[in-house]
Design a protein around this motif. Structure first.
Motif, PDB file in Angstrom:
ATOM      1  N   ALA A 105       0.808  -1.104   0.053  1.00 42.97           N
ATOM      2  CA  ALA A 105      -0.058   0.007   0.033  1.00 42.97           C
ATOM      3  C   ALA A 105       0.921   1.132   0.148  1.00 42.97           C
ATOM      4  N   VAL A 106       2.050   1.406   0.917  1.00 43.59           N
ATOM      5  CA  VAL A 106       2.943   2.480   0.896  1.00 43.59           C
ATOM      6  C   VAL A 106       3.497   2.755  -0.651  1.00 43.59           C
ATOM      7  N   ILE A 107       3.622   1.617  -1.421  1.00 38.58           N
ATOM      8  CA  ILE A 107       4.466   1.865  -2.642  1.00 38.58           C
ATOM      9  C   ILE A 107       3.323   2.253  -3.737  1.00 38.58           C
ATOM     10  N   PHE A 108       2.153   1.586  -3.798  1.00 39.23           N
ATOM     11  CA  PHE A 108       1.158   1.785  -4.851  1.00 39.23           C
ATOM     12  C   PHE A 108      -0.206   2.638  -4.640  1.00 39.23           C
ATOM     13  N   ILE A 109      -0.328   3.077  -3.200  1.00 39.66           N
ATOM     14  CA  ILE A 109      -1.633   3.789  -2.954  1.00 39.66           C
ATOM     15  C   ILE A 109      -1.145   5.177  -2.312  1.00 39.66           C
ATOM     16  N   TYR A 110      -1.921   6.039  -2.878  1.00 35.99           N
ATOM     17  CA  TYR A 110      -1.574   7.553  -2.584  1.00 35.99           C
ATOM     18  C   TYR A 110      -2.751   8.301  -2.110  1.00 35.99           C
ATOM     19  N   PHE A 121      -5.843  10.370  -0.221  1.00 38.85           N
ATOM     20  CA  PHE A 121      -6.637  10.053   1.016  1.00 38.85           C
ATOM     21  C   PHE A 121      -6.951   8.467   0.804  1.00 38.85           C
ATOM     22  N   THR A 122      -6.913   7.886  -0.404  1.00 41.61           N
ATOM     23  CA  THR A 122      -7.078   6.531  -0.143  1.00 41.61           C
ATOM     24  C   THR A 122      -6.063   5.796   0.553  1.00 41.61           C
ATOM     25  N   PHE A 123      -4.905   6.451   0.823  1.00 44.46           N
ATOM     26  CA  PHE A 123      -3.933   5.646   1.531  1.00 44.46           C
ATOM     27  C   PHE A 123      -4.355   5.881   3.231  1.00 44.46           C
ATOM     28  N   PHE A 124      -4.990   6.942   3.392  1.00 44.30           N
ATOM     29  CA  PHE A 124      -5.638   7.198   4.828  1.00 44.30           C
ATOM     30  C   PHE A 124      -6.633   6.139   5.365  1.00 44.30           C
ATOM     31  N   ASP A 125      -7.273   5.726   4.299  1.00 48.32           N
ATOM     32  CA  ASP A 125      -8.415   4.464   4.490  1.00 48.32           C
ATOM     33  C   ASP A 125      -7.594   3.208   4.819  1.00 48.32           C
ATOM     34  N   VAL A 126      -6.585   3.105   3.782  1.00 45.79           N
ATOM     35  CA  VAL A 126      -5.674   1.908   4.247  1.00 45.79           C
ATOM     36  C   VAL A 126      -5.044   1.934   5.583  1.00 45.79           C
ATOM     37  N   LEU A 127      -4.507   2.965   6.332  1.00 46.89           N
ATOM     38  CA  LEU A 127      -4.275   2.990   7.452  1.00 46.89           C
ATOM     39  C   LEU A 127      -5.227   2.905   8.574  1.00 46.89           C
ATOM     40  N   ILE A 128      -6.366   3.373   8.128  1.00 45.08           N
ATOM     41  CA  ILE A 128      -7.609   3.047   9.172  1.00 45.08           C
ATOM     42  C   ILE A 128      -7.826   1.270   9.151  1.00 45.08           C
ATOM     43  N   PHE A 129      -7.866   0.840   8.162  1.00 42.98           N
ATOM     44  CA  PHE A 129      -8.204  -0.539   8.026  1.00 42.98           C
ATOM     45  C   PHE A 129      -6.964  -1.233   8.779  1.00 42.98           C
ATOM     46  N   ASN A 130      -5.639  -0.756   8.460  1.00 43.84           N
ATOM     47  CA  ASN A 130      -4.605  -1.429   9.200  1.00 43.84           C
ATOM     48  C   ASN A 130      -4.567  -1.454  10.674  1.00 43.84           C
ATOM     49  N   MET A 131      -5.366  -0.670  11.124  1.00 39.69           N
ATOM     50  CA  MET A 131      -5.642  -0.820  12.646  1.00 39.69           C
ATOM     51  C   MET A 131      -6.007  -2.013  13.189  1.00 39.69           C
ATOM     52  N   PHE A 132      -7.037  -2.527  12.296  1.00 36.12           N
ATOM     53  CA  PHE A 132      -7.702  -3.905  12.506  1.00 36.12           C
ATOM     54  C   PHE A 132      -7.143  -5.082  11.996  1.00 36.12           C
ATOM     55  N   THR A 133      -6.605  -4.864  10.985  1.00 32.56           N
ATOM     56  CA  THR A 133      -6.022  -6.162  10.093  1.00 32.56           C
ATOM     57  C   THR A 133      -5.152  -7.258  10.847  1.00 32.56           C
ATOM     58  N   PRO A 134      -4.118  -6.810  11.793  1.00 32.65           N
ATOM     59  CA  PRO A 134      -3.423  -7.842  12.372  1.00 32.65           C
ATOM     60  C   PRO A 134      -4.354  -8.808  13.234  1.00 32.65           C
TER      61      PRO A 134
END
Length: 157
Positions: free
Chosen positions: A117-122, A124-137
């Motif tokens: 995601a860091v490499i390919f997503i930029y 405000f969409t990356f902000f969504d990724v970070l939000i989901f990343n709180m729960f994914t582990p």
């Protein structure tokens, strides 16, 4: 196997209820079927910078905000922790090994996805990724652990 960090098995059902409820409401919230303004209240904020483009920063201030996203996060986190870290009815060395392997697998998988995601997503969409990343582990751990348990139990029969 003595695992002092695990909760009693009786909390697992309650954890599943909280987790599933949080995921369902979270999906509805994310698809904008539920509005965050639904639960708008005044709360104490330790740090606030107002809106996204606002330059004014403040500490320890009462602000008005929608609480639905915080409630969803709390449901998912507490539910996930209860599901992931309660004892099984039979807690032995094998379950301990499955738990340990699933946790390591979840962390590694999570960071591979985050790196992608860091490499390919930029933007405000990356902000969504970070939000989901709180729960994914936690979610990957629960899915992997229960899948391996199910697989073992079905092979045993």
């Amino acid at each position: 196997m003595k695992t002092s960090y695990l909760l009693h098995n009786k909390y697992k059902k309650f954890g599943w209820i909280l987790l599933v409820l949080g995921l369902i409401i979270g999906a509805l919230f994310y698809t904008e079927a539920i509005d965050n303004e639904l639960l708008k209240v005044k709360v104490l904020s330790f740090y606030s910078n107002g809106s996204f483009m606002d330059e004014e920063k403040s500490f320890f201030q009462i602000i008005e905000t929608g609480l639905l996203d915080e409630i969803i996060s709390i449901l998912i986190i507490i539910g996930g922790l209860l599901v992931g870290f309660t004892k099984e009815k039979i807690e032995d060395e094998f379950i301990y090994q499955l738990r340990k392997d699933s946790l390591a697998w979840a962390i590694i998988t999570n960071y591979i996805v985050l790196l992608f995601a860091v490499i390919f997503i930029y933007n405000f969409t990356f902000f969504d990724v970070l939000i989901f990343n709180m729960f994914t582990p936690l979610l990957i751990f629960i899915i992997r652990f229960n899948f391996l348990k199910f697989k073992f139990n079905s092979n045993e029969e």
